[in-house]
Design a protein around this motif. Structure first.
Motif, PDB file in Angstrom:
ATOM      1  N   PRO A 314       0.819  -1.210   0.000  1.00 26.70           N
ATOM      2  CA  PRO A 314       0.000   0.000   0.000  1.00 26.70           C
ATOM      3  C   PRO A 314       0.854   1.261   0.000  1.00 26.70           C
ATOM      4  CG  PRO A 314       0.085  -0.925   2.204  1.00 26.70           C
ATOM      5  CD  PRO A 314       0.807  -1.900   1.307  1.00 26.70           C
ATOM      6  N   ILE A 315       0.261   2.369  -0.378  1.00 27.38           N
ATOM      7  CA  ILE A 315       0.929   3.662  -0.343  1.00 27.38           C
ATOM      8  C   ILE A 315       0.043   4.670   0.364  1.00 27.38           C
ATOM      9  CG2 ILE A 315       2.181   3.227  -2.489  1.00 27.38           C
ATOM     10  CD1 ILE A 315       0.214   5.158  -3.879  1.00 27.38           C
ATOM     11  N   ASP A 316       0.643   5.763   0.793  1.00 24.96           N
ATOM     12  CA  ASP A 316      -0.080   6.931   1.287  1.00 24.96           C
ATOM     13  C   ASP A 316       0.076   8.059   0.269  1.00 24.96           C
ATOM     14  OD1 ASP A 316      -0.777   5.597   3.571  1.00 24.96           O
ATOM     15  OD2 ASP A 316       0.701   6.598   4.858  1.00 24.96           O
ATOM     16  N   LEU A 317      -0.881   8.974   0.260  1.00 22.64           N
ATOM     17  CA  LEU A 317      -0.814  10.138  -0.606  1.00 22.64           C
ATOM     18  C   LEU A 317      -0.795  11.402   0.245  1.00 22.64           C
ATOM     19  CD1 LEU A 317      -3.385   9.113  -3.382  1.00 22.64           C
ATOM     20  CD2 LEU A 317      -0.897   8.888  -3.429  1.00 22.64           C
ATOM     21  N   ILE A 318      -0.083  12.398  -0.246  1.00 22.30           N
ATOM     22  CA  ILE A 318       0.015  13.694   0.440  1.00 22.30           C
ATOM     23  C   ILE A 318      -0.544  14.765  -0.474  1.00 22.30           C
ATOM     24  CG2 ILE A 318       1.585  15.418   1.401  1.00 22.30           C
ATOM     25  CD1 ILE A 318       3.528  13.110   2.012  1.00 22.30           C
ATOM     26  N   GLY A 319      -1.485  15.553   0.030  1.00 18.58           N
ATOM     27  CA  GLY A 319      -2.088  16.616  -0.761  1.00 18.58           C
ATOM     28  C   GLY A 319      -3.461  16.966  -0.239  1.00 18.58           C
ATOM     29  N   ASP A 320      -4.102  17.943  -0.868  1.00 20.69           N
ATOM     30  CA  ASP A 320      -5.466  18.286  -0.489  1.00 20.69           C
ATOM     31  C   ASP A 320      -6.372  17.086  -0.699  1.00 20.69           C
ATOM     32  OD1 ASP A 320      -4.609  20.831   0.069  1.00 20.69           O
ATOM     33  OD2 ASP A 320      -5.125  21.618  -1.916  1.00 20.69           O
ATOM     34  N   LYS A 321      -7.381  16.936   0.165  1.00 20.59           N
ATOM     35  CA  LYS A 321      -8.236  15.748   0.117  1.00 20.59           C
ATOM     36  C   LYS A 321      -8.897  15.574  -1.252  1.00 20.59           C
ATOM     37  CE  LYS A 321     -11.661  13.184   2.786  1.00 20.59           C
ATOM     38  NZ  LYS A 321     -12.507  12.741   1.678  1.00 20.59           N
ATOM     39  N   GLU A 322      -9.313  16.671  -1.877  1.00 20.85           N
ATOM     40  CA  GLU A 322      -9.962  16.572  -3.184  1.00 20.85           C
ATOM     41  C   GLU A 322      -9.004  16.002  -4.231  1.00 20.85           C
ATOM     42  OE1 GLU A 322     -12.072  19.470  -6.537  1.00 20.85           O
ATOM     43  OE2 GLU A 322     -11.632  20.245  -4.539  1.00 20.85           O
ATOM     44  N   ILE A 323      -7.752  16.471  -4.212  1.00 18.98           N
ATOM     45  CA  ILE A 323      -6.755  15.967  -5.156  1.00 18.98           C
ATOM     46  C   ILE A 323      -6.427  14.510  -4.847  1.00 18.98           C
ATOM     47  CG2 ILE A 323      -4.396  16.232  -5.998  1.00 18.98           C
ATOM     48  CD1 ILE A 323      -6.312  18.397  -6.932  1.00 18.98           C
ATOM     49  N   VAL A 324      -6.338  14.188  -3.562  1.00 22.00           N
ATOM     50  CA  VAL A 324      -6.074  12.800  -3.171  1.00 22.00           C
ATOM     51  C   VAL A 324      -7.159  11.878  -3.714  1.00 22.00           C
ATOM     52  CG1 VAL A 324      -6.036  11.212  -1.207  1.00 22.00           C
ATOM     53  CG2 VAL A 324      -4.694  13.322  -1.128  1.00 22.00           C
ATOM     54  N   GLU A 325      -8.415  12.280  -3.596  1.00 17.66           N
ATOM     55  CA  GLU A 325      -9.519  11.448  -4.086  1.00 17.66           C
ATOM     56  C   GLU A 325      -9.449  11.261  -5.601  1.00 17.66           C
ATOM     57  OE1 GLU A 325     -12.837  13.590  -2.528  1.00 17.66           O
ATOM     58  OE2 GLU A 325     -12.829  12.508  -0.601  1.00 17.66           O
ATOM     59  N   GLU A 326      -9.083  12.316  -6.311  1.00 22.19           N
ATOM     60  CA  GLU A 326      -8.920  12.181  -7.763  1.00 22.19           C
ATOM     61  C   GLU A 326      -7.780  11.224  -8.092  1.00 22.19           C
ATOM     62  OE1 GLU A 326      -8.673  15.821  -9.954  1.00 22.19           O
ATOM     63  OE2 GLU A 326     -10.139  16.836  -8.687  1.00 22.19           O
ATOM     64  N   ALA A 327      -6.690  11.331  -7.350  1.00 18.06           N
ATOM     65  CA  ALA A 327      -5.539  10.459  -7.593  1.00 18.06           C
ATOM     66  C   ALA A 327      -5.873   9.004  -7.294  1.00 18.06           C
ATOM     67  CB  ALA A 327      -4.347  10.923  -6.761  1.00 18.06           C
ATOM     68  N   VAL A 328      -6.646   8.765  -6.244  1.00 14.30           N
ATOM     69  CA  VAL A 328      -7.070   7.402  -5.905  1.00 14.30           C
ATOM     70  C   VAL A 328      -7.841   6.792  -7.069  1.00 14.30           C
ATOM     71  CG1 VAL A 328      -8.622   6.043  -4.448  1.00 14.30           C
ATOM     72  CG2 VAL A 328      -7.080   7.713  -3.409  1.00 14.30           C
ATOM     73  N   HIS A 329      -8.775   7.567  -7.633  1.00 11.95           N
ATOM     74  CA  HIS A 329      -9.561   7.077  -8.762  1.00 11.95           C
ATOM     75  C   HIS A 329      -8.668   6.804  -9.975  1.00 11.95           C
ATOM     76  CE1 HIS A 329     -12.077   7.671 -12.435  1.00 11.95           C
ATOM     77  NE2 HIS A 329     -12.851   6.825 -11.791  1.00 11.95           N
ATOM     78  N   THR A 330      -7.742   7.710 -10.248  1.00 15.31           N
ATOM     79  CA  THR A 330      -6.838   7.528 -11.382  1.00 15.31           C
ATOM     80  C   THR A 330      -5.994   6.273 -11.208  1.00 15.31           C
ATOM     81  OG1 THR A 330      -6.749   9.905 -11.833  1.00 15.31           O
ATOM     82  CG2 THR A 330      -4.939   8.568 -12.674  1.00 15.31           C
ATOM     83  N   LEU A 331      -5.507   6.029 -10.003  1.00 10.31           N
ATOM     84  CA  LEU A 331      -4.716   4.829  -9.745  1.00 10.31           C
ATOM     85  C   LEU A 331      -5.538   3.559  -9.954  1.00 10.31           C
ATOM     86  CD1 LEU A 331      -2.695   6.031  -6.638  1.00 10.31           C
ATOM     87  CD2 LEU A 331      -1.753   5.425  -8.865  1.00 10.31           C
ATOM     88  N   GLN A 332      -6.830   3.625  -9.651  1.00 12.89           N
ATOM     89  CA  GLN A 332      -7.679   2.458  -9.892  1.00 12.89           C
ATOM     90  C   GLN A 332      -7.779   2.132 -11.385  1.00 12.89           C
ATOM     91  OE1 GLN A 332     -11.234   3.485  -7.091  1.00 12.89           O
ATOM     92  NE2 GLN A 332     -10.932   1.270  -7.053  1.00 12.89           N
ATOM     93  N   LEU A 333      -7.602   3.140 -12.220  1.00 21.65           N
ATOM     94  CA  LEU A 333      -7.671   2.907 -13.663  1.00 21.65           C
ATOM     95  C   LEU A 333      -6.462   2.149 -14.183  1.00 21.65           C
ATOM     96  CD1 LEU A 333      -9.176   6.277 -14.937  1.00 21.65           C
ATOM     97  CD2 LEU A 333     -10.357   4.202 -14.222  1.00 21.65           C
ATOM     98  N   ILE A 334      -5.411   2.049 -13.368  1.00 25.37           N
ATOM     99  CA  ILE A 334      -4.294   1.163 -13.706  1.00 25.37           C
ATOM    100  C   ILE A 334      -4.261  -0.019 -12.730  1.00 25.37           C
ATOM    101  CG2 ILE A 334      -2.912   2.911 -14.887  1.00 25.37           C
ATOM    102  CD1 ILE A 334      -1.157   3.055 -12.338  1.00 25.37           C
ATOM    103  N   GLY A 335      -5.411  -0.314 -12.150  1.00 28.05           N
ATOM    104  CA  GLY A 335      -5.557  -1.521 -11.339  1.00 28.05           C
ATOM    105  C   GLY A 335      -4.931  -1.463  -9.973  1.00 28.05           C
ATOM    106  N   PHE A 336      -4.586  -0.269  -9.492  1.00 25.95           N
ATOM    107  CA  PHE A 336      -3.963  -0.141  -8.173  1.00 25.95           C
ATOM    108  C   PHE A 336      -5.020   0.300  -7.167  1.00 25.95           C
ATOM    109  CE2 PHE A 336      -1.492   1.814  -4.786  1.00 25.95           C
ATOM    110  CZ  PHE A 336      -0.449   0.921  -4.624  1.00 25.95           C
ATOM    111  N   ASP A 337      -5.410  -0.610  -6.280  1.00 28.05           N
ATOM    112  CA  ASP A 337      -6.479  -0.358  -5.298  1.00 28.05           C
ATOM    113  C   ASP A 337      -5.932  -0.268  -3.879  1.00 28.05           C
ATOM    114  OD1 ASP A 337      -8.353  -0.527  -7.354  1.00 28.05           O
ATOM    115  OD2 ASP A 337      -8.757  -2.646  -7.015  1.00 28.05           O
ATOM    116  N   TYR A 338      -4.682   0.145  -3.745  1.00 27.16           N
ATOM    117  CA  TYR A 338      -4.005  -0.017  -2.466  1.00 27.16           C
ATOM    118  C   TYR A 338      -3.536   1.300  -1.846  1.00 27.16           C
ATOM    119  CZ  TYR A 338      -3.894  -4.526  -4.774  1.00 27.16           C
ATOM    120  OH  TYR A 338      -4.245  -5.653  -5.465  1.00 27.16           O
ATOM    121  N   VAL A 339      -4.313   2.372  -2.016  1.00 22.62           N
ATOM    122  CA  VAL A 339      -4.000   3.609  -1.290  1.00 22.62           C
ATOM    123  C   VAL A 339      -4.529   3.444   0.124  1.00 22.62           C
ATOM    124  CG1 VAL A 339      -4.330   6.097  -1.132  1.00 22.62           C
ATOM    125  CG2 VAL A 339      -4.064   5.007  -3.370  1.00 22.62           C
ATOM    126  N   SER A 340      -3.615   3.400   1.086  1.00 23.83           N
ATOM    127  CA  SER A 340      -3.986   3.138   2.470  1.00 23.83           C
ATOM    128  C   SER A 340      -4.659   4.346   3.111  1.00 23.83           C
ATOM    129  CB  SER A 340      -2.740   2.745   3.271  1.00 23.83           C
ATOM    130  OG  SER A 340      -3.046   2.527   4.617  1.00 23.83           O
TER     131      SER A 340
END
Length: 446
Positions: A314-340
């Motif tokens: 898993p990974i953590d993300l640093i940034g504004d919550k709105e940007i983090v949520e967008e990044a989580v969705h984008t990562l799912q588009l490459i099959g990565f579902d592991y943002v902790s």
């Protein structure tokens, strides 16, 4: 006939919804994992998605072809061409394996399957005829990663991403013959490609969303190079290195993965996870937590972060919550579902980076993190070369207390390298902010 192109800026990827207005049936071509946009448009236009088709086993994003079958109970079509070892596995019961000259009917829309190998052995294209509109001649070609605007698909991913030695030359020759065959179609055929500018699936993809075969015959280099050996040499040379996640994409698109489900992330309490800082490089260097990796959330996000993802961690993300949520969705588009989770900026211990805007040529410890092609085109004689995507897996040949000057071409990848070096325990890193492009010619060597 109804036609709509969907273009995902993060993936530089195009998918398509085509509907028969007489019957209300619709087909999705090369769907991404999140089906929400297709369903929303189909519902608003009065269509039911009854079919989906895919041009090949993708290497750069997680396919939604299985999701369409399982969630929408649609009939799906995938290639039955190519090597059995590389063919689709674990497909839903309603899967049809189509081959050259087969036909797919969606209401009064006809799709003729053309085997167009070269990018991959199983690659197919779909030639569309709008019979419901009274036409007996084809309108356009869903070309996938076969023909792009101004370029064609790269033939080397099986060798570089899946380590199939010797496959590049074979695929390049297949691409040559595929191009020769497609030249027989009328110039009026529209070309509906699978990618646009920014995709690493080719060298110089155009930013225009679609083209015509006649235009490509005039302007696309691949249609104008008739010598097979020169064609192969041109196609196989100077292809960009594929990010590490491409190998994972080939695997999950061949064998399948969990169906797409969106999920929420919350403030993280685990400080041991790899942390990705989504802010701009300017904000990162103004203050960041040591050892975090700066990959700004912009159009190049996927191509950069793909080098550093471990799909078992898993990974953590640093940034504004709105940007983090967008990044989580984008990562799912490459099959990565592991943002902790995400880390709150106000809770972090921050340190500023040390910068240099110039290189004198006398510096002892210089790390060049550009690509192999950039390095070959010119570099500093005393520099050590490690492409930024390999920094996490290769030893860094400096002492931990050395003052290391790290640079790339323009300052983006060196920003990423700073966090990786910090994580490896290097304490005196100087980011050469403007990069190689700003270096004096007197310090460069060929």
């Amino acid at each position: 006939m109804y036609f709509k192109q969907f273009y995902n800026e993060q993936l530089s990827q195009a998918s398509y919804l085509v509907g028969c207005q007489r019957t209300g049936e619709a087909i999705v071509i090369d769907p991404i994992r999140d089906l929400a946009e297709y369903i929303e448009v189909a519902d608003s236009e009065g269509f039911t998605i009854t079919h989906a088709a895919e041009t090949h086993i993708h290497a750069d994003f997680a396919s939604g072809i299985r999701d369409v079958a399982e969630r929408l109970n649609a009939v799906i079509y995938v290639s039955g061409e190519g090597d059995n070892q590389l063919s689709y596995q674990n497909m839903p019961n309603q899967t049809h394996y189509v081959k050259h000259q087969n036909q797919i009917k969606v209401g009064h829309i006809k799709l003729k399957v053309l085997h167009t190998p070269g990018h991959t052995p199983e690659s197919i294209s779909f030639l569309l005829t709008d019979e419901g509109g009274g036409s007996q001649v084809p309108m356009g070609l869903f070309s996938g990663d076969f023909i792009f605007v101004g370029d064609i698909g790269r033939p080397d991913l099986l060798e570089k991403a899946v380590q199939m030695e010797g496959s590049t030359e074979v695929s390049a020759e297949q691409m040559y013959h595929s191009i020769e065959t497609i030249k027989e179609l009328p110039d009026s055929i529209q070309i509906w490609p699978g990618h646009g500018a920014g995709s690493p699936c080719g060298k110089s993809l155009g930013a225009v969303p679609m083209s015509t075969l006649g235009y490509e015959k005039i302007n696309n280099w691949a249609f104008n190079e008739t010598n097979k050996l020169t064609f192969i040499e041109t196609l196989t040379s100077n292809q960009p290195a594929p990010p590490h996640h491409f190998a994972q994409m080939k695997k999950i698109n061949q064998f399948g993965m969990n169906l797409y489900h969106s999920y929420n992330v919350y403030p993280s309490l685990n400080k041991d996870n790899l942390a990705i800082d989504l802010r701009t490089k300017e904000a990162f260097h103004g203050g960041h937590t040591k050892g975090t990796i700066n990959i700004p959330y912009n159009k190049n996000f996927i191509n950069q972060i793909g080098w550093y993802l471990n799909y078992n961690q898993p990974i953590d993300l640093i940034g504004d919550k709105e940007i983090v949520e967008e990044a989580v969705h984008t990562l799912q588009l490459i099959g990565f579902d592991y943002v902790s989770g995400y880390r709150l900026l106000q809770s972090l211990t921050m340190t500023a980076s040390i910068h240099s805007t110039d290189i004198t040529g006398k510096e002892q410890h210089i790390l060049d993190v550009r690509t192999e092609e950039e390095w070959q085109n010119g570099h500093l004689s005393q520099a050590i070369h490690i492409p930024h995507g390999k920094l996490m897996i290769e030893d860094i040949p400096f002492n931990k207390e050395d003052k290391i000057y790290v640079h790339c071409q323009s300052g983006v990848r060196s920003s990423i390298a700073v966090g990786i070096l910090e994580d490896k325990g290097f304490n005196h890193i100087v980011n050469v902010r403007e990069g190689y492009l700003a270096f004096s010619e007197s310090v460069k060597s060929k």
